[in-house]
Every structure is written in C-alpha cells, then in structure tokens.
Design an enzyme around this catalytic site. Structure first.
Site, PDB file in Angstrom:
ATOM      1  N   ASP A  84       0.837  -1.196   0.000  1.00 57.29           N
ATOM      2  CA  ASP A  84       0.000   0.000   0.000  1.00 57.29           C
ATOM      3  C   ASP A  84       0.874   1.248   0.000  1.00 57.29           C
ATOM      4  O   ASP A  84       1.919   1.273   0.655  1.00 57.29           O
ATOM      5  CB  ASP A  84      -0.898  -0.010   1.233  1.00 57.29           C
ATOM      6  CG  ASP A  84      -2.113   0.895   1.085  1.00 57.29           C
ATOM      7  OD1 ASP A  84      -2.292   1.468  -0.008  1.00 57.29           O
ATOM      8  OD2 ASP A  84      -2.873   1.031   2.051  1.00 57.29           O
ATOM      9  N   ASN A 119     -10.314  -3.128  -6.762  1.00 52.59           N
ATOM     10  CA  ASN A 119      -9.564  -2.086  -7.483  1.00 52.59           C
ATOM     11  C   ASN A 119     -10.181  -1.742  -8.834  1.00 52.59           C
ATOM     12  O   ASN A 119      -9.857  -0.692  -9.411  1.00 52.59           O
ATOM     13  CB  ASN A 119      -8.111  -2.512  -7.685  1.00 52.59           C
ATOM     14  CG  ASN A 119      -7.290  -2.486  -6.423  1.00 52.59           C
ATOM     15  OD1 ASN A 119      -6.314  -3.219  -6.278  1.00 52.59           O
ATOM     16  ND2 ASN A 119      -7.668  -1.645  -5.460  1.00 52.59           N
TER      17      ASN A 119
END
Length: 564
Positions: free
Chosen positions: A338, A386
């Site tokens: 991340d 996503n």
C-alpha cells in the site's frame, strides 16, 4: 572546457542546505534504478558528486519517454508540450521565487544551471520527443534516422558530457555518437512492440532493399530477409560506436571508468541485437541482469543530505545490515503493498511513477526474502475492488503490467525465483493473461523463493468460487458434503499448494487486511508498517521478521516449544 570548476559536491551549492532539492535528486535516483537494471550499476563508477546528475538526466529521459508512450494517445502531445514549456520556462526566466516544478524537472533545471549546460540542446531533445509523439515515424534513409537518433538520446548524452568534464573540443560530438548508438539499440529491441502499434523506425530504403515494407515487417520477424535488415542496422550502429569510442580519452580521468563500462555495455547490446527479432515479441530481454534483482540503495550522505526523520526502534535479534538469518524465520510472508499513489502524489509525480517505484520495492522484497531463507512471498498486486478505480488509472496500470511482465519474469527467472498467479483469470485481457501464464511456465522449474502475485483477487470472491465448484461436485455425486474436512475445502482454492501465511505485512500505516487471503491468514502474525510501499526495503522486512520471531504462537492451543 569543464562546466564544473568547483572541488566539492554541487548538488545543493546554489541554494545552501536545500533538502527539497536533494529530495528531488533522490526521486530521480529511484526512477532510474526502478526502470533500468543495468545503467544504474555503471553510475557507481563515477565520483560520488557526479552520480546524482547521472540519475537525474536518466530519470528526465525516462519520464519524458513515458509521457510520450502512456495515457490516451490524444493526450500525449499536449502533456509533452506542457512538460517542454514548463522545463524551458524555468531555465529561461530568472526568478527568485521558490521552484514549483515536479521533482524530475526541478533536478534537471538545477543540473543545467550548475553545469552550465546548453539549453538549446535540451530544447532539441524535448522538441524531437514531442514531434515523435504527434506523428508516426517515417525515415526515408539512414541520414533521416540519424537526425532522430541525434535528437533523442544523442542530445542527452551530449548534455551529460559536461558532467564528465571534457578535456577536448570534440567531446560533445563523441558523447552524442554514444547516445545515438544507445537509441539505435532501443529501436532494435523494441521493434516487435513498435510494429504492433503501427510504428516502424527503420529507413524505408533499407526495407525496400530486402523486399520488405513497414506494414508487412511484423509478419516477417525472424525471416532471413529480416535478419539481414537487422544485421545492416547493427553494422551502422557499430560504425557510430567506433567513431565515438575516443570519448574515453576526451573526458576527465575520474570519468573514464564509467565511459569504458558504457562502451562495453553498448558493444554487448549490439551483439545481442544481431539475434533480434528471433524470439517471440513477449520474450524477456536478453540484456544482462545483476546477481540480485534490486539495486543498491546506498547514497553518500554528503551527496543527498535528506533528513529521513527519527528512526524507529529495531529489534536486537537481527541488524538490518546483517547477513545472518533471524532466530525464527517465517516460511510464508504475504505483503499488502500500500502507498504507491500517496508516494507519487507527495512527490508531485504521476500515479504510474508510484507503481513503477513499487515494482523496484518488490524486487528488494524478493531479494531480502531469499537472503533470509523465506520460501514463499505473496503480494497483493490488484484486488477485485480495485476495478472501481477510475477507468483511466486501471487502463494505465494494466498497460504497465502488460509491458513489464517479460522484464519482470526475466529478472525473477535469472534469480531462480518461481512465479505464480493467484486470482481470477477470466476478466484480465488476453495479452496480459498470456504473458503472465507464460511467466509461470518460464519459471516453473525454479527452486528458489516462490513469488505469488495476487491479481484480480478478493478473499470473499475466492470463497464464493470455492462454494460454486463444491456445489457442482456435490450435484454430480462426486462430493459428499457431509464428509467435508478443512483439507477438502482447501483443495478447491485457486492454488491448493499455497501454504498458510505465517507473517502478513501491510505498508503505509493502514491497519486492516482488506479481504486478502482470509483462509491463509487465519493464524498469521500481522505487522503494520508506516513506510509507503516504494520506500520498503530490507530493513523493514528484517524488522517485521524480528517482530514475528518475538511473538508466541499457540494457534489456539498450547504454546509450542518453538514459540515459547
């Protein structure tokens, strides 16, 4: 002749202790090392005070090239025009106002001033690149092609000649010849990919000489006529290289080891081009790779004096620089990577630059895992959620995946790493799916670390898919649901051979598991790391492994002797 008359580092000389400028040069170093695994190594042969400028010039070229190649076609020309205008405005308008350019342009502007580089040469590069993005290449003969070679890498090489401290009048011309050869090699290596996009950089006269044309060349790759065509280009490039090799004696002695290695690399590149394009277009590059996947991150403090802030306390079990393994090593480490977008945004870069820097962090992770004896490394590359991001970002990300898979696979394969894809495969476009599956096949016989990338993966979706397959088996009579065990259910996972996760790491300070491998992480130790993913390195992995080694794992029962 030299544009640099000082005796010490010039990185922040004009602005005093300008850590913002130093940070801009650090961004350039990361972009260079993340995009190219060979030339950053020979930069280490330069004196310490010259290395940042080599990275800056390379990063400037890389970034400009990406603006020309990525994003919607209709947007590339305007993006390059803005890039060109902003860079030249900064160099031609003298002002005492704080610099507001993105890091790569800021470093480049400082370098041009510090070394008194000719701005028209830089302008020629930007103009050539912008023109190339607006219209397909069309070169009648070799002279026309040379104009393009000169305008591209030839100009950048000439600019860098100033940093090498020339001792002869013809140094700029000699450096430009080396740049032309570098661009020539790039054209030959990218020939299959360029042809697929309807772009051919080889002269029409050469094509006609061997009975070929730009439209039919893609289907003629690997034929005798095509090999003769490539051999002709290689001979011409060798002629340019022969003329440019005198540059070694035309630069300051401190720069000569760098130039000698550059010449050796160009010769090797041309040797390899003689065998192109014999392979399939998606074959991994033939260029030599280092023994390790990742690049060195050491940068002399006196060159890049960036204040990294207070250090976190590290476990005494293992020093981050130690070569010895920790007391207890997890077999399987999974990472939620991340922070790519935040890293890019904080530095004023495009999102794709964050993903590129994240790729280099992945290499560092696999390298460090192999050093520590970790057998399995799994990363979360793209989740089922996503897909909800903007279509532009998803499209750009998948184009980057498709373009870089061959290079990634080649580097991992040479390191002895086995690649595995974990996730749904039906929604990924055919070109990317084929390359990823080819990468799995290429590395299937390797016995080193198993690197699993979770692409189009979601834990809940995996459970749904498991139940669907089990229900189908039960309806057909091949499965008795009343006799199901945990091991039976595990056999329906995307990859039943993937072992349970021992250590789960998430970067960027977030503290959640985000639907990642819920079956495998049921008893995983979790470490939340504040560093953004592009900044993740061996020291962060060692710290996480030390934390794992200090914990007492009972798996819901009595503590084992090992964990006690």
């Amino acid at each position: 002749m030299s544009g640099y008359m000082g005796t010490g580092p010039r990185l922040v000389a004009e602005r005093g202790a300008d850590t913002g400028l130093a940070r801009a040069f650090e961004v350039c170093r990361r972009i260079h090392t993340g995009a190219d695994h060979f030339s950053p190594q020979i930069v280490e042969l330069l004196p310490a005070h010259k290395r940042p400028y080599a990275h800056a010039l390379a990063a400037f070229g890389i970034w400009a090239d990406r603006l020309a190649d990525e994003g919607e076609v209709c947007e590339r020309g305007p993006a390059l025009a803005r890039f060109r205008a902003d860079t030249l405005t900064e160099l031609t308008e003298l002002t005492d106002e704080p610099v507001r350019l993105p890091p790569v342009q800021r470093a480049m502007a400082h370098m041009v001033r510090a070394w008194d580089m000719p701005v028209p040469v830089l302008e020629k590069f930007l103009t050539t690149l912008e023109q190339d993005s607006r219209r397909p290449p069309d070169f009648s003969g070799f002279a026309d092609l040379r104009g393009y070679l000169r305008g591209m890498s030839g100009t950048l090489a000439e600019l860098f000649g100033t940093v090498l401290e020339p001792v002869r009048e013809d140094t700029p011309e000699l450096m430009s010849l080396l740049g032309e050869v570098l661009q020539y090699i790039d054209i030959l290596n990218d020939l299959p990919e360029d042809l697929e996009q309807g772009r051919c950089y080889l002269p029409r006269q050469d094509l006609e000489r061997f009975g070929l044309d730009a439209d039919g060349l893609n289907g003629a790759l690997g034929t005798g006529a095509c090999r003769e065509l490539i051999a002709l280009q290689v001979r011409r490039a060798r002629g340019l290289l022969d003329r440019g090799q005198a540059v070694v004696d035309a630069a300051h002695p401190s720069s000569r080891p760098f130039l000698a290695s550059m010449l050796a690399g160009l010769r090797t590149g041309l040797d390899e081009c003689e065998y192109l394009p014999a392979d399939r277009p998606d074959a991994p590059p033939r260029t030599a790779v280092p023994a390790r996947l990742s690049q060195t991150r050491e940068t002399p403090a006196e060159v890049l004096p960036v204040d990294s802030g207070p250090r976190q306390r590290r476990s005494p079990l293992l020093s981050p620089d130690s070569e010895d393994p920790p007391a207890a090593v997890p077999e399987h480490v999974a990472v939620i990577m991340d922070g790519n977008r935040r890293w890019a945004r904080a530095l004023g870069l495009a999102t794709v630059e964050g993903h590129s820097a994240g790729e280099e962090a992945m290499y560092r992770l696999v390298d460090a895992a192999g050093d520590l004896g970790i057998k399995y490394v799994t990363t979360f590359a793209f989740s089922t959620e996503n897909w909800s991001r903007s279509p532009e970002e998803v499209s750009s990300l998948f184009r980057m995946f498709t373009r870089r898979v061959p290079g990634i696979a080649g580097r991992l394969h040479d390191r002895g790493v086995r690649m595995r894809w974990y996730g749904r495969r039906s929604r990924v476009e055919a070109a990317l799916r084929e390359r990823l599956e080819w990468a799995e096949e290429l590395t299937s016989g390797n016995s080193g670390t198993t690197f699993t990338f979770c692409l189009d993966y979601g834990g809940r979706q995996e459970m749904v898919d498991v139940l669907k397959r089990m229900a189908a088996e039960a309806l057909s009579g091949r499965l008795d649901p009343t006799r199901m065990t945990e091991s039976d259910l595990a056999g329906y996972l995307y990859d039943p051979t993937l072992p349970d996760v021992d250590l789960l790491i998430r970067t960027a300070g977030e503290q959640r598991t985000s639907n990642f491998l819920p079956w495998h992480t049921a008893y995983a130790e979790i470490v939340f790391e504040d560093a953004l993913w592009p900044d993740f390195d061996r020291s962060h992995l060692v710290r996480a492994v030390n934390a794992y080694a200090e914990r007492r794992r009972s798996f819901g029962g009595t503590l084992s002797e090992k964990s006690a």
